[in-house]
Design a protein around this motif. Structure first.
Motif, PDB file in Angstrom:
ATOM      1  N   UNK A 117       0.761  -1.317   0.385  1.00 56.05           N
ATOM      2  CA  UNK A 117      -0.036  -0.063  -0.020  1.00 56.05           C
ATOM      3  C   UNK A 117       0.648   0.832   0.073  1.00 56.05           C
ATOM      4  N   UNK A 118       1.866   1.390   0.749  1.00 53.62           N
ATOM      5  CA  UNK A 118       2.920   2.567   0.692  1.00 53.62           C
ATOM      6  C   UNK A 118       3.343   2.526  -0.534  1.00 53.62           C
ATOM      7  N   UNK A 119       3.418   1.714  -1.743  1.00 52.91           N
ATOM      8  CA  UNK A 119       4.632   1.925  -2.531  1.00 52.91           C
ATOM      9  C   UNK A 119       3.256   3.296  -3.981  1.00 52.91           C
ATOM     10  N   UNK A 120       1.897   2.624  -3.591  1.00 50.23           N
ATOM     11  CA  UNK A 120       1.434   3.015  -3.771  1.00 50.23           C
ATOM     12  C   UNK A 120       0.404   4.758  -4.023  1.00 50.23           C
ATOM     13  N   UNK A 121       1.586   5.163  -2.279  1.00 56.27           N
ATOM     14  CA  UNK A 121       0.632   5.947  -1.304  1.00 56.27           C
ATOM     15  C   UNK A 121       1.544   7.315  -1.694  1.00 56.27           C
ATOM     16  N   UNK A 122       1.135   8.668  -0.938  1.00 54.28           N
ATOM     17  CA  UNK A 122       1.557  10.042  -1.098  1.00 54.28           C
ATOM     18  C   UNK A 122       2.467   9.921  -0.021  1.00 54.28           C
ATOM     19  N   UNK A 123       3.375  10.415   0.066  1.00 55.02           N
ATOM     20  CA  UNK A 123       4.179  11.442   1.532  1.00 55.02           C
ATOM     21  C   UNK A 123       4.047  12.454   1.384  1.00 55.02           C
ATOM     22  N   UNK A 124       3.579  13.614   2.950  1.00 53.56           N
ATOM     23  CA  UNK A 124       3.641  14.669   3.226  1.00 53.56           C
ATOM     24  C   UNK A 124       4.630  15.673   3.282  1.00 53.56           C
ATOM     25  N   UNK A 125       4.265  16.442   2.621  1.00 52.90           N
ATOM     26  CA  UNK A 125       5.582  17.339   2.936  1.00 52.90           C
ATOM     27  C   UNK A 125       4.558  17.929   3.686  1.00 52.90           C
ATOM     28  N   UNK A 126       5.328  18.623   4.831  1.00 51.35           N
ATOM     29  CA  UNK A 126       4.633  19.144   5.862  1.00 51.35           C
ATOM     30  C   UNK A 126       5.517  20.916   6.402  1.00 51.35           C
ATOM     31  N   UNK A 127       5.001  21.480   5.875  1.00 51.80           N
ATOM     32  CA  UNK A 127       5.671  22.906   5.767  1.00 51.80           C
ATOM     33  C   UNK A 127       5.899  23.919   6.753  1.00 51.80           C
TER      34      UNK A 127
ATOM     35  N   UNK B 253       2.691  33.007  11.183  1.00 48.13           N
ATOM     36  CA  UNK B 253       3.467  31.633  10.466  1.00 48.13           C
ATOM     37  C   UNK B 253       2.040  30.874  10.723  1.00 48.13           C
ATOM     38  N   UNK B 254       1.504  30.118   9.553  1.00 49.08           N
ATOM     39  CA  UNK B 254       0.604  28.744   9.300  1.00 49.08           C
ATOM     40  C   UNK B 254       1.621  27.822   8.385  1.00 49.08           C
ATOM     41  N   UNK B 255       0.814  26.426   8.033  1.00 47.98           N
ATOM     42  CA  UNK B 255       1.543  25.291   7.994  1.00 47.98           C
ATOM     43  C   UNK B 255       0.728  24.779   7.358  1.00 47.98           C
ATOM     44  N   UNK B 256       1.161  24.127   5.548  1.00 48.60           N
ATOM     45  CA  UNK B 256       1.240  24.547   4.182  1.00 48.60           C
ATOM     46  C   UNK B 256       1.754  22.912   4.325  1.00 48.60           C
ATOM     47  N   UNK B 257       0.526  21.799   3.953  1.00 53.39           N
ATOM     48  CA  UNK B 257       0.782  20.683   3.921  1.00 53.39           C
ATOM     49  C   UNK B 257       0.655  20.415   2.194  1.00 53.39           C
ATOM     50  N   UNK B 258       1.555  19.924   1.892  1.00 54.00           N
ATOM     51  CA  UNK B 258       1.740  19.230   0.106  1.00 54.00           C
ATOM     52  C   UNK B 258       2.193  17.493   0.187  1.00 54.00           C
ATOM     53  N   UNK B 259       0.867  16.810  -0.645  1.00 54.77           N
ATOM     54  CA  UNK B 259       0.834  15.617  -0.900  1.00 54.77           C
ATOM     55  C   UNK B 259       2.028  15.420  -1.854  1.00 54.77           C
ATOM     56  N   UNK B 260       2.744  14.124  -1.591  1.00 49.81           N
ATOM     57  CA  UNK B 260       3.829  14.180  -3.088  1.00 49.81           C
ATOM     58  C   UNK B 260       3.643  12.663  -3.065  1.00 49.81           C
ATOM     59  N   UNK B 261       3.347  12.034  -4.875  1.00 44.76           N
ATOM     60  CA  UNK B 261       2.791  10.671  -4.990  1.00 44.76           C
ATOM     61  C   UNK B 261       4.680  10.220  -4.620  1.00 44.76           C
ATOM     62  N   UNK B 262       4.528   8.617  -4.223  1.00 43.86           N
ATOM     63  CA  UNK B 262       6.195   7.966  -3.797  1.00 43.86           C
ATOM     64  C   UNK B 262       6.368   8.170  -5.431  1.00 43.86           C
TER      65      UNK B 262
END
Length: 234
Positions: free
Chosen positions: A27-37, A225-234
């Motif tokens: 499942x991890x291979x087809x998921x995304x990882x979260x880049x929290x900024x 300051x604010x948090x912006x999350x971006x999802x990136x495909x693995x």
């Protein structure tokens, strides 16, 4: 000879855990990882000069707009030039998403853009102890004690191991920044920064996600300051 019930139980548990880990990996291979900024932006559009004859400050510029990149002296030498080229290519992609594109040859650009990035590589995460995660002589994971000649394994067994192999996973602290200036006056009209830390290796997708986060809510960002999350495909 019958297998003891405890052994059968452990064998069954092992098979269940193995299957669960395999499913998680698939499942991890087809998921995304979260880049929290963590993002902080400053808009100062009214600070640029008012055109002759205008009775009020210039309003926030609306897309489309054209710009040209400007580099600091430290970004122009041979050691950083190639990396700066790559960074500006990624910044061009992010700026295009908000309607800003590089000016064509011979076209005067009303804006200049400076972009920079940096990485601090740590041997481990800030909250991790340097004494965790030792391996002793091939005996498996345990907790090592510097200056001692043994490790305590996960089962509580003390094993003689004169040499320790330290298993560490690097941790990275990264930041990107972008400064937009009014070309004619050199005044800064927009500044934004995005910071992210984690174990992900450097990649174009990671840096692009950070640049996208830095330009979130452009050209009129909220204060603070604010948090912006971006999802990136693995």
């Amino acid at each position: 000879m019958k297998t003891p019930s405890s052994a059968r139980s452990w064998a069954g548990l092992f098979r269940i855990c193995t299957a669960a880990l395999a499913l998680l990996a698939l499942s991890g291979c087809a998921s995304v990882f979260l880049v929290d900024n963590q993002v902080r932006s400053y808009a100062r559009w009214a600070d640029r000069p008012t055109p002759p004859g205008a009775s009020a400050p210039v309003t926030i510029p609306q897309a489309p707009q054209v710009f040209r990149f400007a580099r600091l002296p430290s970004q122009q030498d041979n050691r950083s030039g190639a990396g700066q080229d790559d960074l500006e290519k990624l910044a061009t992609l992010s700026l295009a998403k908000v309607g800003w594109t590089p000016a064509a040859a011979g076209v005067t650009a009303p804006w200049t853009v400076e972009v920079s990035a940096g990485t601090l590589r740590l041997p481990r995460a800030p909250w991790e102890s340097p004494y965790d995660g030792y391996l002793g002589g091939g005996f498996g994971p345990g907790f090592g004690f510097p200056g001692r000649d043994y490790v305590v394994t996960g089962t509580g067994q003390i094993i003689y191991a004169p040499l320790f192999l330290r298993m560490e996973t690097p941790y990275y602290q990264r930041e990107v920044s972008m400064v937009i200036r009014h070309a004619a006056s050199g005044r800064v009209v927009y500044e934004t920064r995005a910071a992210h830390d984690g174990r992900w290796n450097s990649s174009n997708a990671l840096w692009l996600a950070m640049l996208d986060a830095a330009l979130r809510d452009f050209p009129a960002p909220p204060e603070g300051l604010r948090q912006v999350n971006i999802e990136v495909p693995r």
